[in-house]
Design a protein around this motif. Sequence first.
Motif, short mmCIF file in Angstrom:
data_model
loop_
_atom_site.label_atom_id
_atom_site.label_comp_id
_atom_site.label_asym_id
_atom_site.label_seq_id
_atom_site.Cartn_x
_atom_site.Cartn_y
_atom_site.Cartn_z
N GLN A 103 1.00 -0.89 0.10
CA GLN A 103 -0.14 0.43 -0.01
C GLN A 103 0.91 1.20 0.06
O GLN A 103 1.40 1.48 1.26
CB GLN A 103 -0.80 -0.07 1.33
CG GLN A 103 -1.97 1.46 1.24
CD GLN A 103 -2.96 0.66 2.12
OE1 GLN A 103 -2.55 1.32 3.40
NE2 GLN A 103 -4.52 0.45 2.02
N ARG A 104 1.18 2.00 -0.97
CA ARG A 104 1.40 3.18 -1.27
C ARG A 104 1.10 4.75 -0.63
O ARG A 104 -0.40 4.44 -0.67
CB ARG A 104 2.77 3.51 -2.71
CG ARG A 104 3.05 1.98 -3.07
CD ARG A 104 3.26 1.95 -4.51
NE ARG A 104 4.09 1.33 -5.51
CZ ARG A 104 5.22 0.90 -5.22
NH1 ARG A 104 6.26 2.07 -4.53
NH2 ARG A 104 6.05 0.47 -5.80
N ILE A 105 1.18 5.37 -0.48
CA ILE A 105 0.88 6.79 0.28
C ILE A 105 1.49 7.81 0.01
O ILE A 105 3.33 7.55 -1.11
CB ILE A 105 0.92 6.47 2.07
CG1 ILE A 105 2.50 6.32 2.23
CG2 ILE A 105 -0.07 5.69 2.27
CD1 ILE A 105 2.13 6.37 4.02
N GLU A 107 1.73 12.17 -2.12
CA GLU A 107 1.33 12.54 -2.87
C GLU A 107 1.54 11.71 -4.19
O GLU A 107 0.90 11.97 -5.54
CB GLU A 107 1.45 13.52 -3.16
CG GLU A 107 1.00 14.71 -1.80
CD GLU A 107 1.26 16.50 -2.24
OE1 GLU A 107 2.47 16.45 -3.32
OE2 GLU A 107 1.27 16.97 -1.29
N GLY A 109 2.62 8.49 -3.97
CA GLY A 109 2.30 7.53 -4.58
C GLY A 109 4.00 6.63 -4.29
O GLY A 109 4.10 5.95 -4.25
N GLY A 175 3.44 11.64 4.41
CA GLY A 175 2.66 11.10 3.79
C GLY A 175 0.86 11.91 3.68
O GLY A 175 0.62 11.19 3.55
N PHE A 176 1.23 12.09 4.95
CA PHE A 176 0.28 13.25 4.91
C PHE A 176 -0.21 14.25 5.34
O PHE A 176 0.93 15.11 6.00
CB PHE A 176 0.09 12.36 6.56
CG PHE A 176 -0.05 11.16 7.01
CD1 PHE A 176 -1.21 10.32 6.68
CD2 PHE A 176 1.05 9.51 7.23
CE1 PHE A 176 -1.25 8.36 6.83
CE2 PHE A 176 1.42 8.73 7.06
CZ PHE A 176 0.25 8.25 6.51
N GLN A 181 -3.92 12.58 10.18
CA GLN A 181 -4.28 11.48 9.88
C GLN A 181 -2.71 10.12 9.48
O GLN A 181 -3.91 9.39 9.56
CB GLN A 181 -3.61 12.75 8.11
CG GLN A 181 -4.63 13.44 7.50
CD GLN A 181 -4.84 13.54 6.11
OE1 GLN A 181 -3.63 13.23 5.43
NE2 GLN A 181 -5.24 14.71 5.76
N TYR A 185 -4.64 6.21 9.65
CA TYR A 185 -4.02 5.99 9.06
C TYR A 185 -3.05 4.00 8.80
O TYR A 185 -3.61 3.15 8.96
CB TYR A 185 -3.27 6.18 8.03
CG TYR A 185 -2.18 4.82 6.71
CD1 TYR A 185 -2.62 4.96 5.70
CD2 TYR A 185 -1.40 4.69 6.81
CE1 TYR A 185 -2.11 3.64 4.36
CE2 TYR A 185 -0.31 3.70 6.06
CZ TYR A 185 -1.23 3.81 4.93
OH TYR A 185 -0.44 2.44 4.23
N CYS A 186 -2.15 4.11 10.62
CA CYS A 186 -1.69 3.61 11.09
C CYS A 186 -2.22 2.84 11.92
O CYS A 186 -2.30 1.45 12.26
CB CYS A 186 -0.34 4.03 12.08
SG CYS A 186 0.67 3.18 12.73
#
Length: 257
Positions: A103-105, A107, A109, A175-176, A181, A185-186
Motif C-alpha cells: 500500500q503506497r501513500i 502525493e 504514491g 505522507g500525510f 491523518q 491510517y496507522c
Amino acid sequence: MLVVLLTVLALTVSVGSAAWAAEHTLRRTRQQTEFGRYAPWIHASGRSAAPLNWAANSRLLRALCERIPSVAFVSDVTDVVYVNYLVDADRIAPLIPPGLELQRIGERGDRAMLTFLTYHHGHLGPALLGRWRRLLPSHGRTDLLLDPGRGTAPDAEAHLIPLSKWPADGPWRQGFADYEQMPAYCVPQDRALSVQPWHGQVTRQEIALDIPLDSCVPLTGPVISTVAGAITGNAEPFTFLVPRVTFRFERQERTRL
C-alpha cells in the motif's frame, strides 16, 4: 521382553526416518527467507537453545500446527509504543510476498509506512475462559530496549518523552497533510496477512483493537535499531504511545491466491 524392546526400537526408527524425510521434503518448498515467517530463528542463549532452535525452524512441526483449529484470544495490552517510518516504497517492495500488494501513500504514491511496536500483554488467553482469564499471568512493564543477544530477535533502543499536543511538522509530512491523518491510517489494523505459496493461499488472522485516535500520545526522542535501519535506510522515525487497548484475535481465514 526383548521382542517388546526390539518392536519399540523399530517403531522409533521408522517414525524418526519418516519425520526426517518429511522435514527435508517440506524444506524444498518452504525455503528459508531473509525476512518474515521463514527467516531463521535463533534463541539468544542457554541450554534450551538447541532444541528450541530446532522446534522453531522445523517445517514439519509448522505443517502439523497448521492443522490445529484457531481459538479466539484476548489480552489487556498496555504501553503500546509505535515506531514508524515513511520509506521509499520501491525500497521495501521486494519484501512483499507474491499475492500481496504494497500500500503506497504520499502525493506521488512513492512512500510506504513501516511500523514496529513494543507492548506488554495482560492476561493473554483464550476468550472462552471469560473472567477466569484474569488468573493467567501478566508480564511486567517493558521499556523500549530490545537486546537480542546472540539470537535473531531485532534490536531497538529508544528514549522517548510525551509531547503535550500533536506536532505540526515531522517526518510523517511526507505522507500525510496533518498529524491526525497519520494515526488514522496507522492505527486501525484489523488483520495480519501471510502467504503460503505451497498451498496457493493467503492466511488472514482477523484481529480487533478499536483504539480511539484521541488516546494516541505523540512521543519524541531518539530511536536506534540496526535491523530497522537495514530496511528503512535513512528514513527518520516518528513515534506515539497508546496507553491501553484490548487486543482480540477473533478468527483465522484462508483464501486462494
